[in-house]
Design a protein around this motif. Sequence first.
Motif, PDB file in Angstrom:
ATOM      1  N   ALA A  70     -29.228 -12.250 -36.212  1.00  0.00           N
ATOM      2  CA  ALA A  70     -28.934 -11.731 -37.548  1.00  0.00           C
ATOM      3  C   ALA A  70     -28.235 -10.372 -37.481  1.00  0.00           C
ATOM      4  CB  ALA A  70     -30.218 -11.612 -38.358  1.00  0.00           C
ATOM      5  N   LEU A  71     -27.244 -10.201 -38.360  1.00  0.00           N
ATOM      6  CA  LEU A  71     -26.659  -8.883 -38.611  1.00  0.00           C
ATOM      7  C   LEU A  71     -27.535  -8.256 -39.685  1.00  0.00           C
ATOM      8  CD1 LEU A  71     -22.962 -10.112 -38.956  1.00  0.00           C
ATOM      9  CD2 LEU A  71     -24.088  -9.224 -36.909  1.00  0.00           C
ATOM     10  N   LEU A  72     -28.150  -7.115 -39.398  1.00  0.00           N
ATOM     11  CA  LEU A  72     -29.200  -6.627 -40.303  1.00  0.00           C
ATOM     12  C   LEU A  72     -28.711  -5.586 -41.300  1.00  0.00           C
ATOM     13  CD1 LEU A  72     -31.989  -6.492 -37.585  1.00  0.00           C
ATOM     14  CD2 LEU A  72     -31.763  -8.159 -39.437  1.00  0.00           C
ATOM     15  N   ALA A  73     -27.798  -4.729 -40.914  1.00  0.00           N
ATOM     16  CA  ALA A  73     -27.289  -3.719 -41.852  1.00  0.00           C
ATOM     17  C   ALA A  73     -25.972  -3.175 -41.320  1.00  0.00           C
ATOM     18  CB  ALA A  73     -28.297  -2.575 -41.997  1.00  0.00           C
ATOM     19  N   PHE A  74     -25.052  -2.895 -42.239  1.00  0.00           N
ATOM     20  CA  PHE A  74     -23.774  -2.308 -41.839  1.00  0.00           C
ATOM     21  C   PHE A  74     -23.382  -1.229 -42.830  1.00  0.00           C
ATOM     22  CE2 PHE A  74     -19.029  -2.307 -41.854  1.00  0.00           C
ATOM     23  CZ  PHE A  74     -18.879  -1.794 -40.578  1.00  0.00           C
ATOM     24  N   GLU A  91     -19.070 -13.374 -32.354  1.00  0.00           N
ATOM     25  CA  GLU A  91     -19.500 -13.425 -33.751  1.00  0.00           C
ATOM     26  C   GLU A  91     -19.243 -12.078 -34.436  1.00  0.00           C
ATOM     27  OE1 GLU A  91     -20.384 -16.181 -35.059  1.00  0.00           O
ATOM     28  OE2 GLU A  91     -21.181 -15.526 -36.985  1.00  0.00           O
ATOM     29  N   VAL A  95     -16.646 -11.454 -37.689  1.00  0.00           N
ATOM     30  CA  VAL A  95     -17.078 -10.890 -38.970  1.00  0.00           C
ATOM     31  C   VAL A  95     -16.372  -9.556 -39.254  1.00  0.00           C
ATOM     32  CG1 VAL A  95     -19.056  -9.926 -40.229  1.00  0.00           C
ATOM     33  CG2 VAL A  95     -19.325 -12.038 -38.909  1.00  0.00           C
ATOM     34  N   LYS A  99     -12.503  -6.936 -41.461  1.00  0.00           N
ATOM     35  CA  LYS A  99     -12.834  -5.747 -42.248  1.00  0.00           C
ATOM     36  C   LYS A  99     -12.259  -4.478 -41.618  1.00  0.00           C
ATOM     37  CE  LYS A  99     -17.481  -7.715 -43.175  1.00  0.00           C
ATOM     38  NZ  LYS A  99     -17.488  -8.340 -44.508  1.00  0.00           N
TER      39      LYS A  99
ATOM     40  N   LYS B  15     -28.258 -22.372 -42.030  1.00  0.00           N
ATOM     41  CA  LYS B  15     -27.909 -20.984 -41.726  1.00  0.00           C
ATOM     42  C   LYS B  15     -26.399 -20.860 -41.491  1.00  0.00           C
ATOM     43  CE  LYS B  15     -29.413 -18.692 -37.814  1.00  0.00           C
ATOM     44  NZ  LYS B  15     -30.440 -18.151 -36.890  1.00  0.00           N
ATOM     45  N   ARG B  19     -23.697 -18.866 -43.943  1.00  0.00           N
ATOM     46  CA  ARG B  19     -22.829 -17.800 -43.441  1.00  0.00           C
ATOM     47  C   ARG B  19     -21.384 -18.031 -43.880  1.00  0.00           C
ATOM     48  NH1 ARG B  19     -25.520 -16.904 -37.427  1.00  0.00           N
ATOM     49  NH2 ARG B  19     -27.011 -15.356 -38.148  1.00  0.00           N
ATOM     50  N   ASP B  40     -34.508 -11.673 -42.699  1.00  0.00           N
ATOM     51  CA  ASP B  40     -33.416 -11.415 -41.749  1.00  0.00           C
ATOM     52  C   ASP B  40     -32.141 -12.144 -42.167  1.00  0.00           C
ATOM     53  OD1 ASP B  40     -34.946  -9.796 -40.196  1.00  0.00           O
ATOM     54  OD2 ASP B  40     -35.146 -11.177 -38.500  1.00  0.00           O
ATOM     55  N   LEU B  41     -32.300 -13.385 -42.620  1.00  0.00           N
ATOM     56  CA  LEU B  41     -31.120 -14.160 -43.010  1.00  0.00           C
ATOM     57  C   LEU B  41     -30.454 -13.553 -44.248  1.00  0.00           C
ATOM     58  CD1 LEU B  41     -29.249 -16.544 -42.575  1.00  0.00           C
ATOM     59  CD2 LEU B  41     -30.867 -18.006 -43.814  1.00  0.00           C
ATOM     60  N   ALA B  43     -30.463 -10.407 -45.119  1.00  0.00           N
ATOM     61  CA  ALA B  43     -29.746  -9.210 -44.670  1.00  0.00           C
ATOM     62  C   ALA B  43     -28.426  -9.605 -44.006  1.00  0.00           C
ATOM     63  CB  ALA B  43     -30.612  -8.421 -43.689  1.00  0.00           C
ATOM     64  N   ASP B  44     -28.495 -10.619 -43.176  1.00  0.00           N
ATOM     65  CA  ASP B  44     -27.325 -11.103 -42.444  1.00  0.00           C
ATOM     66  C   ASP B  44     -26.226 -11.563 -43.410  1.00  0.00           C
ATOM     67  OD1 ASP B  44     -26.260 -12.300 -39.719  1.00  0.00           O
ATOM     68  OD2 ASP B  44     -26.092 -13.911 -41.185  1.00  0.00           O
ATOM     69  N   LEU B  45     -26.620 -12.320 -44.436  1.00  0.00           N
ATOM     70  CA  LEU B  45     -25.617 -12.843 -45.380  1.00  0.00           C
ATOM     71  C   LEU B  45     -24.989 -11.704 -46.174  1.00  0.00           C
ATOM     72  CD1 LEU B  45     -27.470 -16.060 -46.631  1.00  0.00           C
ATOM     73  CD2 LEU B  45     -25.729 -15.860 -44.839  1.00  0.00           C
ATOM     74  N   VAL B  47     -24.538  -8.575 -45.085  1.00  0.00           N
ATOM     75  CA  VAL B  47     -23.567  -7.908 -44.204  1.00  0.00           C
ATOM     76  C   VAL B  47     -22.272  -8.722 -44.122  1.00  0.00           C
ATOM     77  CG1 VAL B  47     -23.090  -7.210 -41.820  1.00  0.00           C
ATOM     78  CG2 VAL B  47     -25.321  -6.724 -42.833  1.00  0.00           C
ATOM     79  N   ARG B  48     -22.408 -10.058 -44.139  1.00  0.00           N
ATOM     80  CA  ARG B  48     -21.227 -10.918 -44.014  1.00  0.00           C
ATOM     81  C   ARG B  48     -20.415 -11.030 -45.294  1.00  0.00           C
ATOM     82  NH1 ARG B  48     -21.701 -14.493 -39.335  1.00  0.00           N
ATOM     83  NH2 ARG B  48     -23.533 -13.754 -38.224  1.00  0.00           N
TER      84      ARG B  48
END
Lengths: 442, 245
Positions: A70-74, A91, A95, A99, B15, B19, B40-41, B43-45, B47-48
Motif C-alpha cells: 500500500a501507498l500510505l501517504a503522499f 509500481e 503512479v 504526477k 484491489k 486501483r 491501508d487500501l 489510504a492507497d487509493l 494517494v493514487r
Amino acid sequence: MKSYLSPLTTLQGFGRYPQQQGYIYTPLSTRECQDHLPNLTMPCITQGMGRSYGDSALAEHVINTQQLDALLAFNPATGQLRCNAGVTLAELLSVFVPKGWFLPITPGTQFVTVGGAIASDVHGKNHHHDGCFSECVASLEVLLADGDTLTCSRSQHAELFHSTCGGMGLTGIILTATLHLKPIQSTAIMQTTLKARHLTEALDLFASQDQATYSVAWIDCLAQGKSLGRSLLMLGEHESGGTLHTVKSSNVSVPFDMPHLLLNRYSIRAFNTLYYARIRGQSVQQRVHYQPFFYPLDRIQHWNRLYGRNGFVQYQLVLPQDAGKEGLHTILRHIAASGRGSFLAVLKALGAENNNLLSFPLKGYTLALDFKLTPDLLPFLDELDARVLDFHGRIYLAKDARMKASVFKRSYPRWEMFQAIRAQYGSLGRFASLQSRRLGLD
Amino acid sequence: MQKLLIIGATSAIAKATARRFASQGAHIYLLARDAARLADLAADLTVRGAASAHVATLDANAIAEYPSVLNTAIQTLGGIDIVLIAHGTLSNQNACEQDINLTLQEFTTNALSVIALLTHLANYCEQQQHGTLAVISSVAGDRGRQSNYIYGTAKGAVSIFLQGLRNRLHKHGVHVLTIKPGFVNTPMTAAFKKGILWAEPDTIAAGIVMAIEKQRDVVYLPFWWRYILLIIRAIPERLFKRLSL
C-alpha cells in the motif's frame, strides 16, 4: 482473514544458484506479519520480488512482502511518500511519474521492492553524486523478532537504521518506509555515448565526465591486449522540456531455459564486437525514454533463462580509487584470459562510502559480471576474491552466492559492530538466510 | 466522477481493479472483513488519485446486516454507478465432501451472499434506472468437475442468477456483467503450483475495467478461457464422467 503458507517449494534467487527447499509465508497485512513473527519457531528471512541474485533471500522459512503493497501517504508539496515495503519501484514509477516525480536513486531493474532496495542499499547510475538508495529514505518502521515495531531514522535508533539499510534483512522486517521523491519535468533522458578504446581511456572518461548526473559503462570483458577493457560510456541527464508520458513497453520474454551452450566465449565475443561497433563516432547523443535508459533488461522477461537451467553467478566487485587502475587491469586480464565472458559486464565509478554497516559502495570503481555456472566456476571466483582482497576491495552482497566467510569478514570490517547491534535488538538466531549462515553472521 | 462500491474489496482482483478506478479519480466505497487492510487500501487509493475512499467492515455471511450497510454506502456515495462483487473463498473440495456444514457454509459465502447482495442492489439500480453490477463468478461454474464442484456449483448458481438479472434489468438501463476469471495468482491460490495458464490480478483487473466500459455481458479473463471452456462444455457427459478433471 488468514494468511497463506505455500507448500514446500524449491526456492532460488534470480541467478538460480543455489537452491533451497522452503516454505513461503505471505502476510496480507502488516498486522498479520506482527502476529506471525513472535510465534515462529525457526529463523526466517524476508523476501520481496526475489531479485537478489544469490542466496540472500533463501531460507527454510521465507516471509514474502509482496502483498504489503500500500501507498500510505503522499505530500505533493514536498515529494515525501510513506509506503509499505512490498511496493515495487515499477509500481511507484507508474503512479508518480505522471504526477512529475521520480526516484532519486534507482537500480538497474524496477522489479524490486522498496524493502529490498533498502535491505540491499542498492545504488544506481548517479551513485558518484547521490549515493545509495538509503539516501532517499527518511525513516523506516522495522518489525523486530519479538513482535515490536520500531521507527528508526538517522536521528532515532540510528544504529538500527544504519544496520537495516544494507543489512540484507538480518535485523528485522521492514514494514514501511518514508521516502523522498524528486521532481522531473520530462520522462526523457538525453543520453550521450562515448567510446573508450581501452580501460585507461574508460577510467579517464569517468574522471573527466564526473559532472554528468548519470554515468555507467558497458565493458567488453573478453577483449585482450591493447583493447583490454574497451568500453562504451553512457551518460544521462534529465530533459527539462517535454512531457511526462509513460510508455507501454513492448516486452519480450525468454520462454524457456536456453541450452547452456548458447552462451559461450565465441557467441559472447561476437555479441561484444557488434555491440561495441554499434557506436560509430567518438560520441553519440540520443534522446531516450527513461525506461530503456535505466532498465534496459526489464524489457526481456526471464532473461536469467539465457544462462540455461544451471543458472549463473553475478559477481560484482568494487576497488578503492587508488587501487582502481592497476587492480582492474589485473582482474580484467585474469577474466579475459580465462575466456569466461559475460555480455552484461558493467563498469562504474562510485562515490563515497556511507555510514551503513554493510553497504557495498566505496569511493572507487565497481565491475559487475555474469558468469554461467560451470563446475570450475567456483574455484575461479575464489581466485578473483583473493585479487579483490589484495586491492582492498569487496563483493556486493545482493549479488553474492558463494563468497567465503573469511573473505566477507576481511572486506566488511564493520561486520562485528553489525552483529553487536543485531544482538542488541534480538535479531540473532531469528533472522537468517543461506547467505548469512555462509558468511558467519549467525 | 464515477461512484464505485466494492464488496470483498481486499481480494487481490478487487484491489487491482480499485486501483485502476482510483487513478481515474473515482469515488470509492470499500466493504470487506478486515478493518486494518481496508484502512491501508483506502489510504492507497487516495494517494493514487481517488476523489474519495470510504470503508466499512462487512462479513459476507452476515446477511441480516446487508440492508443497513448497503444503505449507508449508497448514501455516502450519493448514488452508485458501478458495483463490483468480488468476495469469495476457494472451497476445499475434499473437506466439503466429508462435512455437510462446511459445504453449506461455502455455498452461503460464494452463492447465497452474492444473491442476497444483488437482490438489494438490483432493486436500487432498477429504481435509479442506471448502473453497472459487475460480479466475479468463475470458469469453474461452467461445468461441474470432481476436483472442485462445491465451489463450481456456487459460481454456476451466481452465473445463472446473473443471466436472469441481466434479462430483467436490461430494459431499465442497468448493465449486468458476469466475470469469469480462470486461474489467478492470488493469495487465495498460494498453495497451487502455477503454470502457463495462470494470470496476474492486474491483468484480470484491466479486463474488468474494459468490460465495464464496453458494457459487455459475460467476459472470460484472460479471453482465451472462452475457448478452453467451449471445448470443456462440448465433451459429452458419457465421456466427461470418466475424465479426471
